[in-house]
Enzyme design. Sequence first.
Site, PDB file in Angstrom:
ATOM      1  N   HIS A  11      -9.634   9.060  -3.567  1.00  0.00           N
ATOM      2  CA  HIS A  11     -10.376  10.324  -3.474  1.00  0.00           C
ATOM      3  C   HIS A  11      -9.677  11.312  -2.528  1.00  0.00           C
ATOM      4  CE1 HIS A  11     -11.711   7.466  -0.454  1.00  0.00           C
ATOM      5  NE2 HIS A  11     -12.004   8.497   0.326  1.00  0.00           N
ATOM      6  N   CYS A  66      -2.694   9.103  -1.037  1.00  0.00           N
ATOM      7  CA  CYS A  66      -3.979   8.878  -0.369  1.00  0.00           C
ATOM      8  C   CYS A  66      -4.065   9.891   0.773  1.00  0.00           C
ATOM      9  CB  CYS A  66      -4.141   7.433   0.092  1.00  0.00           C
ATOM     10  SG  CYS A  66      -2.970   6.860   1.338  1.00  0.00           S
ATOM     11  N   GLY A  67      -4.970   9.694   1.711  1.00  0.00           N
ATOM     12  CA  GLY A  67      -5.115  10.671   2.777  1.00  0.00           C
ATOM     13  C   GLY A  67      -3.883  10.747   3.658  1.00  0.00           C
ATOM     14  N   THR A  68      -3.417   9.582   4.093  1.00  0.00           N
ATOM     15  CA  THR A  68      -2.245   9.516   4.975  1.00  0.00           C
ATOM     16  C   THR A  68      -0.958   9.146   4.252  1.00  0.00           C
ATOM     17  OG1 THR A  68      -2.671   7.182   5.372  1.00  0.00           O
ATOM     18  CG2 THR A  68      -3.675   8.754   6.921  1.00  0.00           C
ATOM     19  N   GLY A  69      -1.086   8.488   3.119  1.00  0.00           N
ATOM     20  CA  GLY A  69       0.067   7.887   2.436  1.00  0.00           C
ATOM     21  C   GLY A  69       0.359   6.485   2.941  1.00  0.00           C
ATOM     22  N   ILE A  70      -0.235   6.126   4.071  1.00  0.00           N
ATOM     23  CA  ILE A  70       0.074   4.828   4.693  1.00  0.00           C
ATOM     24  C   ILE A  70      -0.582   3.677   3.938  1.00  0.00           C
ATOM     25  CG2 ILE A  70      -0.177   3.427   6.769  1.00  0.00           C
ATOM     26  CD1 ILE A  70      -0.067   6.050   8.401  1.00  0.00           C
ATOM     27  N   GLY A  71      -1.859   3.810   3.638  1.00  0.00           N
ATOM     28  CA  GLY A  71      -2.545   2.736   2.916  1.00  0.00           C
ATOM     29  C   GLY A  71      -1.895   2.462   1.569  1.00  0.00           C
ATOM     30  N   MET A  72      -1.554   3.535   0.862  1.00  0.00           N
ATOM     31  CA  MET A  72      -0.901   3.367  -0.436  1.00  0.00           C
ATOM     32  C   MET A  72       0.444   2.668  -0.289  1.00  0.00           C
ATOM     33  SD  MET A  72      -2.546   4.234  -3.135  1.00  0.00           S
ATOM     34  CE  MET A  72      -3.625   5.414  -3.973  1.00  0.00           C
ATOM     35  N   ARG A 133      26.919  -0.943  -1.032  1.00  0.00           N
ATOM     36  CA  ARG A 133      26.388  -1.699   0.117  1.00  0.00           C
ATOM     37  C   ARG A 133      24.867  -1.617   0.182  1.00  0.00           C
ATOM     38  NH1 ARG A 133      27.937   3.230   1.749  1.00  0.00           N
ATOM     39  NH2 ARG A 133      26.767   4.349   3.370  1.00  0.00           N
TER      40      ARG A 133
HETATM   41  C1  RB5 Z   1      -9.585   7.454   2.933  1.00  0.00           C
HETATM   42  O1  RB5 Z   1     -10.509   7.961   3.839  1.00  0.00           O
HETATM   43  C2  RB5 Z   1      -8.312   7.082   3.640  1.00  0.00           C
HETATM   44  O2  RB5 Z   1      -8.528   6.000   4.498  1.00  0.00           O
HETATM   45  C3  RB5 Z   1      -7.222   6.744   2.645  1.00  0.00           C
HETATM   46  O3  RB5 Z   1      -7.035   7.814   1.786  1.00  0.00           O
HETATM   47  C4  RB5 Z   1      -5.849   6.456   3.224  1.00  0.00           C
HETATM   48  O4  RB5 Z   1      -5.429   7.464   4.069  1.00  0.00           O
HETATM   49  C5  RB5 Z   1      -5.661   5.123   3.797  1.00  0.00           C
HETATM   50  O5  RB5 Z   1      -4.559   4.769   4.237  1.00  0.00           O
END
Ligand code: RB5
Length: 144
Positions: A11, A66-72, A133
Amino acid sequence: MTKTVCIGSDHAGFALKEVLTSYLSGLGYTVEDLGPAAATSCDYPVFAQKVCEKVLNDNIFGILVCGTGIGMSMAANRHEGIRAALCTNEFHARATRQHNNANVLCLGERVTGPGVAMELARIFIETPFEGGRHQRRIDLFDAK
Ligand code: RB5
């Protein structure tokens, strides 16, 4: 790699997913949107899995937002054969293709504005892997 890319978000990345889908379609790419279909609350690993399976099956690039790109990026990199790169600038997008042969681009909608994100997506897709390499180093990812 073909002119087809797949894309997914949660979302918090939905609006940027729509922007990138429209932008890449305008450049002539076929963009397979693996969801979600609306910006209602959902779980990013579900869409990371859909995109990663498509990337591996069809040998195409994937984009995850995603919001941060980190979770994805965390979720995507759990899949063997996926090399997902969270990029925030043009150097990231170019270098991760040249050196890491990244096959999934991760972006954070709350971090990276749409104009920069579009440019990062284009650079990522258009930049070739340098091999040599760098291939040897990638092969070591899965060395036991
Ligand atoms: C959603 O609130 C947020 O946690 C998700 O989009 C993402 O940033 C997680 O890493």
